[in-house]
Design an enzyme around this catalytic site. Structure first.
Site, PDB file in Angstrom:
ATOM      1  N   HIS A 198      -2.147   9.296   3.885  1.00 26.80           N
ATOM      2  CA  HIS A 198      -2.882   9.315   5.166  1.00 26.80           C
ATOM      3  C   HIS A 198      -2.410  10.562   5.904  1.00 26.80           C
ATOM      4  O   HIS A 198      -1.272  10.602   6.366  1.00 26.80           O
ATOM      5  CB  HIS A 198      -2.558   8.065   5.990  1.00 26.80           C
ATOM      6  N   PHE A 199      -3.260  11.580   5.984  1.00 26.50           N
ATOM      7  CA  PHE A 199      -2.817  12.861   6.536  1.00 26.50           C
ATOM      8  C   PHE A 199      -3.331  13.126   7.955  1.00 26.50           C
ATOM      9  O   PHE A 199      -3.113  14.187   8.516  1.00 26.50           O
ATOM     10  CB  PHE A 199      -3.169  14.012   5.584  1.00 26.50           C
ATOM     11  N   ARG A 200      -4.058  12.170   8.539  1.00 22.80           N
ATOM     12  CA  ARG A 200      -4.288  12.099   9.993  1.00 22.80           C
ATOM     13  C   ARG A 200      -5.246  13.108  10.594  1.00 22.80           C
ATOM     14  O   ARG A 200      -5.466  13.085  11.806  1.00 22.80           O
ATOM     15  CB  ARG A 200      -2.950  12.192  10.752  1.00 22.80           C
ATOM     16  N   ASN A 218      -8.989   6.520   7.126  1.00 23.26           N
ATOM     17  CA  ASN A 218      -8.758   6.030   8.497  1.00 23.26           C
ATOM     18  C   ASN A 218      -8.299   7.141   9.434  1.00 23.26           C
ATOM     19  O   ASN A 218      -7.250   7.070  10.051  1.00 23.26           O
ATOM     20  CB  ASN A 218      -7.781   4.846   8.497  1.00 23.26           C
ATOM     21  N   HIS A 234      -7.166  -2.097  -0.327  1.00 22.34           N
ATOM     22  CA  HIS A 234      -5.949  -2.517   0.366  1.00 22.34           C
ATOM     23  C   HIS A 234      -6.071  -4.032   0.443  1.00 22.34           C
ATOM     24  O   HIS A 234      -6.871  -4.562   1.215  1.00 22.34           O
ATOM     25  CB  HIS A 234      -5.876  -1.894   1.760  1.00 22.34           C
ATOM     26  N   HIS A 281      -1.165   0.123  -3.542  1.00 21.99           N
ATOM     27  CA  HIS A 281       0.193  -0.312  -3.138  1.00 21.99           C
ATOM     28  C   HIS A 281       0.454  -1.808  -3.307  1.00 21.99           C
ATOM     29  O   HIS A 281       0.648  -2.530  -2.338  1.00 21.99           O
ATOM     30  CB  HIS A 281       0.530   0.136  -1.721  1.00 21.99           C
ATOM     31  N   ASP A 328       1.574   6.250  -0.282  1.00 18.42           N
ATOM     32  CA  ASP A 328       1.009   5.715   0.964  1.00 18.42           C
ATOM     33  C   ASP A 328       1.626   6.446   2.164  1.00 18.42           C
ATOM     34  O   ASP A 328       1.900   5.832   3.199  1.00 18.42           O
ATOM     35  CB  ASP A 328       1.223   4.205   1.066  1.00 18.42           C
ATOM     36  N   HIS A 375       3.904   8.299  11.421  1.00 19.10           N
ATOM     37  CA  HIS A 375       3.743   8.022  12.848  1.00 19.10           C
ATOM     38  C   HIS A 375       4.928   8.691  13.545  1.00 19.10           C
ATOM     39  O   HIS A 375       5.985   8.877  12.933  1.00 19.10           O
ATOM     40  CB  HIS A 375       3.789   6.514  13.119  1.00 19.10           C
TER      41      HIS A 375
HETATM   42  O1  DOR Z   1       1.462   0.939   6.652  1.00 19.13           O
HETATM   43  C1  DOR Z   1       0.352   1.430   6.551  1.00 19.13           C
HETATM   44  N1  DOR Z   1      -0.065   2.392   7.385  1.00 19.13           N
HETATM   45  N2  DOR Z   1      -0.490   0.994   5.593  1.00 19.13           N
HETATM   46  C2  DOR Z   1      -1.771   1.392   5.531  1.00 19.13           C
HETATM   47  O2  DOR Z   1      -2.451   1.028   4.606  1.00 19.13           O
HETATM   48  C3  DOR Z   1      -2.328   2.276   6.578  1.00 19.13           C
HETATM   49  C4  DOR Z   1      -1.270   3.098   7.109  1.00 19.13           C
HETATM   50  C5  DOR Z   1      -1.625   4.010   8.261  1.00 19.13           C
HETATM   51  O3  DOR Z   1      -2.660   4.652   8.196  1.00 19.13           O
HETATM   52  O4  DOR Z   1      -0.815   4.121   9.192  1.00 19.13           O
END
Ligand code: DOR
Length: 446
Positions: free
Chosen positions: A69-71, A101, A183, A237, A308, A312
């Site tokens: 997840h590279f935001r 996402n 997921h 995962h 994964d 944050h």
């Molecule tokens: O812990 C997680 N964070 N699992 C996920 O599948 C999504 C991810 C996120 O995008 O922060």
């Protein structure tokens, strides 16, 4: 003068496609490997050749990380495609598959094109992007291109990307034939457990709310749908012993599964040491789950490894549970973590490379990746299997600036990472001029 660029890697212990090692040389021209041999003497002439003395180092195919997840776009305060790809380069990750996402969600061709465009401008490594399922974007799911597949959040997500209604799930599995990656956590079970544990702020309650049964129920449902429609399914995962045991007895040939280093190496005892930094979805489990997952990986029940990587900020993680976001960064530490496990005798270096590159290329039908052989893409990583070095916060390149593995003394750190025949990382230094390419997914390879 020719414009070709050649790289000659000398005297490396080269991992060959048959799992054996050859001490020898690898020659690349432009983006491809053109020769692997005990000793290569390139023809003298027009070509400029950069030589790397790899004496004492081991050469592996570059890592392909199939879940990150590279935001970007929308959440760049946590990470962006540039910082994430710098972290990849340091971690020996030469290709990644990224999740939908972001903001906006990657649920349309337009959003997919936007990510591809951004990546082409700033990504130091190769890239591919999943298309995200919603309850009503079936036309996009059928036609989006290029993409490794459809991502479904069956649980632990809110908003449009949560697809937990049976009819919507059925529809997605029934129509089309591209890979579906799930997921697998059951949202109804999570909702019920949330009520039972309401008011508790100790982060270890996270593993009780999103418990093993929540994961098992969703995996069972996805497997049932996959079998009903003979639909290519990938379970992201996988976190519990129960799911691994289910797959051991009931795994259709068209189903694959992955596990993260953290679900192999961390368990609920981590909450005591690092609190909410250990909070992720699906959550960390027990030492028993660690063991069953390891065995499933060794036995081929689980096919490969993904990080994964879900960064944050420390400020976000410093809030009180349950206001803290789930997820932890991983691309910089996954290869050394797994190679350290190999050095401890848990597995072999060849198995690690299969789980982190070869098997991923095969599962996602990515041509010419995942092996060191003539004609393959020159995505490579030279690792040092002799020296130990700790995971240090000040050395991390992820924008989030932390790792759940800080202080772990690891071996197998990348010394040099090569993307498309270009040195993108060497002994602590990045070449930020290098750009990766969009991955292709060739279903004719199936
Ligand atoms: O812990 C997680 N964070 N699992 C996920 O599948 C999504 C991810 C996120 O995008 O922060």
């Amino acid at each position: 003068m020719s414009n070709t660029s050649c790289l000659l890697i000398r005297r490396a212990a080269i991992l060959l496609p048959n799992g054996e090692f050859l001490v020898g040389d690898v020659l690349t021209r432009d983006r491809q490997i053109i020769s692997v041999a005990p000793e290569i003497s390139p023809a003298t002439g027009e070509e400029a050749i950069t030589e790397i003395d790899a004496t004492g180092l081991t050469l592996l195919p570059g890592v392909i990380d199939p879940q990150v997840h590279f935001r970007e776009p929308g959440l760049e305060h946590k990470e962006d495609l540039f910082t994430a790809s710098c972290a990849c380069a340091r971690g020996g990750v030469t290709s990644f598959l990224e999740m939908p996402n972001t903001r906006p969600l990657t649920t349309t061709q337009e959003a997919l094109d936007d990510k591809l465009q951004r990546a082409s401008q700033k990504c130091l490594v190769n890239y591919g992007f999943f298309i995200g399922a919603t309850a009503d974007n079936l036309p996009d799911l059928l036609t989006a291109n290029p993409t490794p597949g459809i991502k479904i959040f069956m649980g632990s997500m809110h908003g449009q990307l949560l697809v937990d209604q049976d009819t919507a799930l059925e529809d997605i599995f029934a129509k089309g034939d591209r890979l579906i990656a799930v997921h697998a956590e059951d949202q109804a079970r999570i909702n019920q457990r949330r009520q039972e544990f309401a008011g508790i702020t100790d982060p270890d309650v996270h593993s009780k709310i999103q418990d093993n049964l929540a994961a098992l129920l969703a995996t069972q449902q996805a497997l049932g749908l996959s079998r009903k429609y003979q639909r290519r399914l990938h379970i992201l995962h996988m976190s519990t012993g129960e799911e691994a045991e289910l797959l051991r007895t009931d795994k259709p040939s068209w189903v694959t599964a992955e596990v993260t280093p953290q679900h192999l190496l961390l368990n609920t005892s981590a909450y005591e040491k690092i609190g909410t930094l250990a909070q992720m979805n699906p959550p960390l489990r027990s030492p028993h789950d660690n063991e069953v997952l390891w065995q499933a990986l060794l036995d081929g029940v689980i096919d490969f490894i993904a990080t994964d990587h879900a960064p944050h900020t420390l400020a976000e993680k410093a809030q009180q549970y349950p206001n803290t976001p789930s997820g932890m960064p991983g691309v910089e530490t996954s290869l050394p973590l797994m190679l350290t496990a190999a050095s401890q005798g848990r597995c072999t270096v060849a198995q690690v490379s299969n789980w982190m590159s070869t098997a991923v290329a095969k599962a996602y039908n990515i041509p010419k990746k995942g092996a060191i052989a003539s004609g393959y893409d020159a995505d490579l990583v030279l690792v040092d299997l002799k020296t130990h070095h700790p995971v240090l916060r000040e050395e991390l390149l992820t924008k989030s600036g932390w790792s759940p593995f800080e202080g772990w003394n690891l071996t197998g750190w990348p010394v040099t990472t090569i993307v498309g025949g270009q040195i993108v990382y060497h002994k602590g230094k990045l070449n930020t001029e290098v750009r990766g390419e969009a991955l292709t997914f060739d279903t004719n390879l199936m």
